[in-house]
Design a protein around this motif. Structure first.
Motif, short mmCIF file in Angstrom:
data_model
loop_
_atom_site.label_atom_id
_atom_site.label_comp_id
_atom_site.label_asym_id
_atom_site.label_seq_id
_atom_site.Cartn_x
_atom_site.Cartn_y
_atom_site.Cartn_z
N MET A 1 0.83 -1.20 0.00
CA MET A 1 0.00 0.00 0.00
C MET A 1 0.88 1.26 0.00
N ILE A 2 0.30 2.31 -0.57
CA ILE A 2 0.96 3.62 -0.57
C ILE A 2 0.08 4.56 0.25
N TYR A 3 0.66 5.21 1.23
CA TYR A 3 -0.06 6.16 2.07
C TYR A 3 0.45 7.56 1.73
N LEU A 4 -0.44 8.36 1.14
CA LEU A 4 -0.08 9.71 0.72
C LEU A 4 -0.56 10.68 1.80
N LEU A 5 0.38 11.28 2.52
CA LEU A 5 0.06 12.13 3.65
C LEU A 5 -0.17 13.56 3.17
N THR A 6 -1.33 14.12 3.53
CA THR A 6 -1.68 15.48 3.10
C THR A 6 -2.38 16.21 4.23
N THR A 7 -2.47 17.52 4.10
CA THR A 7 -3.31 18.28 5.02
C THR A 7 -4.77 17.97 4.69
N ARG A 282 -0.12 7.39 -17.93
CA ARG A 282 0.45 6.04 -17.93
C ARG A 282 1.81 6.00 -17.25
N GLU A 283 2.65 6.99 -17.54
CA GLU A 283 3.98 7.04 -16.93
C GLU A 283 3.88 7.25 -15.41
N PHE A 284 2.98 8.14 -15.01
CA PHE A 284 2.82 8.45 -13.59
C PHE A 284 2.31 7.23 -12.83
N LEU A 285 1.32 6.54 -13.38
CA LEU A 285 0.77 5.36 -12.72
C LEU A 285 1.81 4.25 -12.61
N ALA A 286 2.62 4.08 -13.65
CA ALA A 286 3.66 3.05 -13.59
C ALA A 286 4.67 3.38 -12.48
N ALA A 287 5.02 4.66 -12.34
CA ALA A 287 5.96 5.05 -11.28
C ALA A 287 5.35 4.85 -9.90
N HIS A 289 3.02 2.67 -9.13
CA HIS A 289 2.92 1.23 -8.92
C HIS A 289 4.23 0.67 -8.40
N ALA A 290 5.35 1.21 -8.89
CA ALA A 290 6.66 0.73 -8.46
C ALA A 290 6.96 1.07 -7.01
#
Length: 356
Positions: A1-7, A282-287, A289-290
């Motif tokens: 999982m990726i947790y993106l911390l934001t206000t 597509r490029e952003f999603l691939a990055a 995903h990695a």
């Protein structure tokens, strides 16, 4: 999982994840900082400390504490954007100028150092709203603007003056280039073209035609500024974010790095840019995903953030009590005399302590 911390008010990836990024949405969790600070256990995964430029100093310190706690989780945890090390706008732009990477300098209003070159503009030191002033072409124009701010009881703190560095092409167009860093990848994002010196991605202000699309296509595929941008991201200690920049006289000029940029769910500027937007998505999603970390590891226990020690609390209480007593010690001239005496005693005491 990726947790993106934001206000809490800036979950800038949610619209994208609800649209083109839907396939990855189950693996990306926008997590508000207040939730993070209240947690006593956190799952393993990748934590992206975004939105740092919108945090107060106290919140940055709290975020750094959680970062250190998570860092003990070993290979099950990946961390991006170290909160205290990330260089904020003023610090980064000043450093880039000192290193010879940017040709323009920046100044704090309360710094007492006048700009060396004009025109300049005024904007906030944090946040990503529009600039505060128009282009100011000389020192009297800048002083007149500052006087109007003072007349409106606006504090100079948190505001910077930036030397303008941009150029038009033969058609009279300015360009704002952008590129993402996502982990180890630098991804060209877009070029916005406009006739105003402050180029923004607003539909009515963007110029989009066959010529701009052809140039933007070459930019996305040729990736001409990767080496320079990687150096800038490294200097900024930023692993996730978008850099906005120009190219003036053939040289990259970095304007800012946003650690929580908004990504629209559809192309700005109309249908001519659909293919360009699809390429970036597509490029952003691939990055992204990695960046996903391994699943199945045990949750991490997060200790309570350290609070001020009893001695520190006592010192703060004593200081407030002392200065309050001074204020009530007599009329203002008596307060001023007592304050000067106190400061001399403090300096003397520090020297004595230092001698021993």
């Amino acid at each position: 999982m990726i947790y993106l911390l934001t206000t809490p008010d800036h979950p800038c990836l949610e619209d994208f994840l609800a649209g083109p990024g839907a396939a990855l949405a189950p693996h990306v969790v926008p997590l508000a900082y207040p939730t993070l600070f209240a947690a006593r256990t956190l799952p393993p995964g990748t934590y992206v400390f975004a939105d740092l430029e919108r945090l107060s100093d106290a919140e940055l310190e709290r975020a750094a504490w959680v970062w250190r706690q998570l860092a003990s989780g070993g290979p099950a945890v990946r961390l991006l954007n170290p909160p205290i090390r990330v260089r904020q706008r003023f610090e980064l732009l000043r450093l880039l100028h000192e290193r010879g990477l940017n040709d323009f300098d920046v100044y704090r209003l309360d710094e007492g150092r006048p700009p060396r070159r004009f025109p300049v503009f005024v904007r906030g030191e944090r946040g990503h709203n529009a600039v505060t002033s128009a282009l100011l072409h000389d020192a009297p124009a800048l002083e007149s603007f500052l006087e109007r701010r003072r007349a409106g009881d606006r504090s100079p703190g948190g505001t910077i003056v930036t030397e303008f560095r941009g150029e038009r092409d033969g058609r009279g167009l300015y360009r704002r280039y952008a590129a993402f860093r996502v982990g180890d990848r630098i991804i060209p994002t877009d070029i916005f073209f406009g006739r105003h010196w402050e180029v923004r991605g607003l539909g009515g202000e963007m110029v989009v035609d066959q010529e701009t699309v052809a140039e933007e296509t070459r930019f996305l595929h040729d990736h001409p500024h990767e080496v320079q941008l990687r150096e800038v991201f490294e200097l900024a200690h930023i692993d996730y974010g978008r850099v906005d920049y120009g190219v003036v006289g053939g040289r990259v000029q970095v304007y800012e790095i946003n650690t929580n940029p908004y990504i629209a769910p559809r192309p700005l500027g109309g249908t001519l840019r659909e293919g360009l937007y699809g390429h970036f998505a597509r490029e952003f999603l691939a990055a992204l995903h990695a960046l996903r970390g391994p699943d199945g590891a045990a949750p991490l226990t997060i200790g309570a953030a350290p609070t001020a020690s009893g001695q520190q609390r006592l010192r703060r209480w004593g200081k407030r009590a002392l200065y309050g007593a001074l204020w009530h010690s007599g009329p203002p001239p008596a307060y001023a005399r007592h304050l000067r005496l106190l400061r001399r005693l403090v300096r003397l005491g520090r020297r004595r302590v230092g001698d021993h």
